[in-house]
Design a protein around this motif. Structure first.
Motif, PDB file in Angstrom:
ATOM      1  N   ILE A  83     -86.472 -14.135  10.776  1.00 18.17           N
ATOM      2  CA  ILE A  83     -85.406 -15.016  10.268  1.00 18.17           C
ATOM      3  C   ILE A  83     -84.051 -14.321  10.389  1.00 18.17           C
ATOM      4  N   LEU A  84     -84.000 -13.060  10.020  1.00 16.57           N
ATOM      5  CA  LEU A  84     -82.751 -12.298  10.129  1.00 16.57           C
ATOM      6  C   LEU A  84     -82.309 -12.218  11.588  1.00 16.57           C
ATOM      7  N   ARG A  85     -83.246 -11.997  12.490  1.00 15.16           N
ATOM      8  CA  ARG A  85     -82.909 -11.927  13.915  1.00 15.16           C
ATOM      9  C   ARG A  85     -82.377 -13.269  14.417  1.00 15.16           C
ATOM     10  N   LEU A  86     -82.939 -14.372  13.919  1.00 17.64           N
ATOM     11  CA  LEU A  86     -82.430 -15.695  14.293  1.00 17.64           C
ATOM     12  C   LEU A  86     -80.995 -15.888  13.825  1.00 17.64           C
ATOM     13  N   VAL A  87     -80.725 -15.515  12.584  1.00 20.17           N
ATOM     14  CA  VAL A  87     -79.370 -15.657  12.033  1.00 20.17           C
ATOM     15  C   VAL A  87     -78.386 -14.804  12.831  1.00 20.17           C
ATOM     16  N   VAL A  88     -78.757 -13.571  13.099  1.00 22.51           N
ATOM     17  CA  VAL A  88     -77.880 -12.677  13.855  1.00 22.51           C
ATOM     18  C   VAL A  88     -77.661 -13.216  15.268  1.00 22.51           C
ATOM     19  N   SER A  89     -78.711 -13.765  15.870  1.00 24.33           N
ATOM     20  CA  SER A  89     -78.577 -14.335  17.215  1.00 24.33           C
ATOM     21  C   SER A  89     -77.575 -15.489  17.239  1.00 24.33           C
ATOM     22  N   VAL A  90     -77.631 -16.343  16.233  1.00 21.93           N
ATOM     23  CA  VAL A  90     -76.691 -17.466  16.167  1.00 21.93           C
ATOM     24  C   VAL A  90     -75.256 -16.955  16.008  1.00 21.93           C
ATOM     25  N   ILE A  91     -75.061 -15.981  15.134  1.00 21.91           N
ATOM     26  CA  ILE A  91     -73.722 -15.398  14.949  1.00 21.91           C
ATOM     27  C   ILE A  91     -73.227 -14.798  16.264  1.00 21.91           C
ATOM     28  N   CYS A  92     -74.093 -14.074  16.953  1.00 20.30           N
ATOM     29  CA  CYS A  92     -73.716 -13.455  18.223  1.00 20.30           C
ATOM     30  C   CYS A  92     -73.456 -14.495  19.304  1.00 20.30           C
ATOM     31  N   LEU A  93     -74.206 -15.585  19.286  1.00 21.13           N
ATOM     32  CA  LEU A  93     -73.958 -16.665  20.244  1.00 21.13           C
ATOM     33  C   LEU A  93     -72.568 -17.261  20.054  1.00 21.13           C
ATOM     34  N   VAL A  94     -72.193 -17.496  18.813  1.00 22.52           N
ATOM     35  CA  VAL A  94     -70.867 -18.050  18.528  1.00 22.52           C
ATOM     36  C   VAL A  94     -69.784 -17.069  18.970  1.00 22.52           C
ATOM     37  N   PHE A  95     -69.937 -15.799  18.587  1.00 22.22           N
ATOM     38  CA  PHE A  95     -68.941 -14.790  18.934  1.00 22.22           C
ATOM     39  C   PHE A  95     -68.798 -14.654  20.448  1.00 22.22           C
TER      40      PHE A  95
END
Length: 174
Positions: free
Chosen positions: A93-105
């Protein structure tokens, strides 16, 4: 859907490999230009005006172009102080959240750097040096490198989603 994702991953591997080869080649240019500078200055007392600038451009370009390869190989900096203590499901779940943040950035960075390249090209901007390098050339490595990094984050998100669904199907508890 899985075959489409598998095709995406295979195509991304090929693209990332090509961009990484370009980054590797760019890292050889500073070696030869600085070697030439040392020989020219030391033996002939004729320093160059371009070696340092060209080397700087090449190292910066290689850095941007190599980011996608670094992520694909798991070589980006990461801190596992917290994640090493989480369950597998929470870690996913944490990796999913971080992936979404990184995708936006990376999407924002890719777009704004592409705008910068276009502006530099459109205004015919050149470096204020004797080399007079058109600025869009070294700047182009930013949207390309960040674009590949963006695609790698899409892959990471997809792989993590698959792993999460397998974890949930397995009925394991948190």
């Amino acid at each position: 859907m899985k075959t489409l994702f598998a095709f995406f991953c295979k195509a991304l591997d090929a693209l990332t490999g090509l961009v990484a080869i370009a980054a590797g080649i760019l890292l050889f240019v500073p070696v030869f230009s600085i070697f030439y500078e040392v020989v020219s200055r030391g033996l002939f007392n004729e320093p160059t005006e371009w070696a340092t600038e060209l080397s700087t451009y090449c190292v910066l370009m290689a850095g941007f172009l190599g980011m996608g390869e670094a992520l694909a190989r798991g070589r980006h900096i990461h801190v596992d102080m917290v994640i090493s203590h989480l369950s597998k499901r929470k870690n996913l779940i944490l990796r999913l959240v971080v992936s979404v943040i990184c995708l936006v950035f990376t999407a924002v960075f890719c777009y704004t750097s592409a705008e910068m390249v276009y502006t530099s090209y459109d205004l015919d901007m050149v470096a204020a040096s004797t080399l007079r390098m058109p600025l869009w050339i070294p700047q182009l490595s930013m949207p390309i490198g960040i674009g590949v990094l963006f695609l790698q984050f899409i892959r990471l998100f997809g792989e993590t989603m698959q792993a999460y669904h397998q974890e949930v199907k397995g009925g394991k508890t948190v």
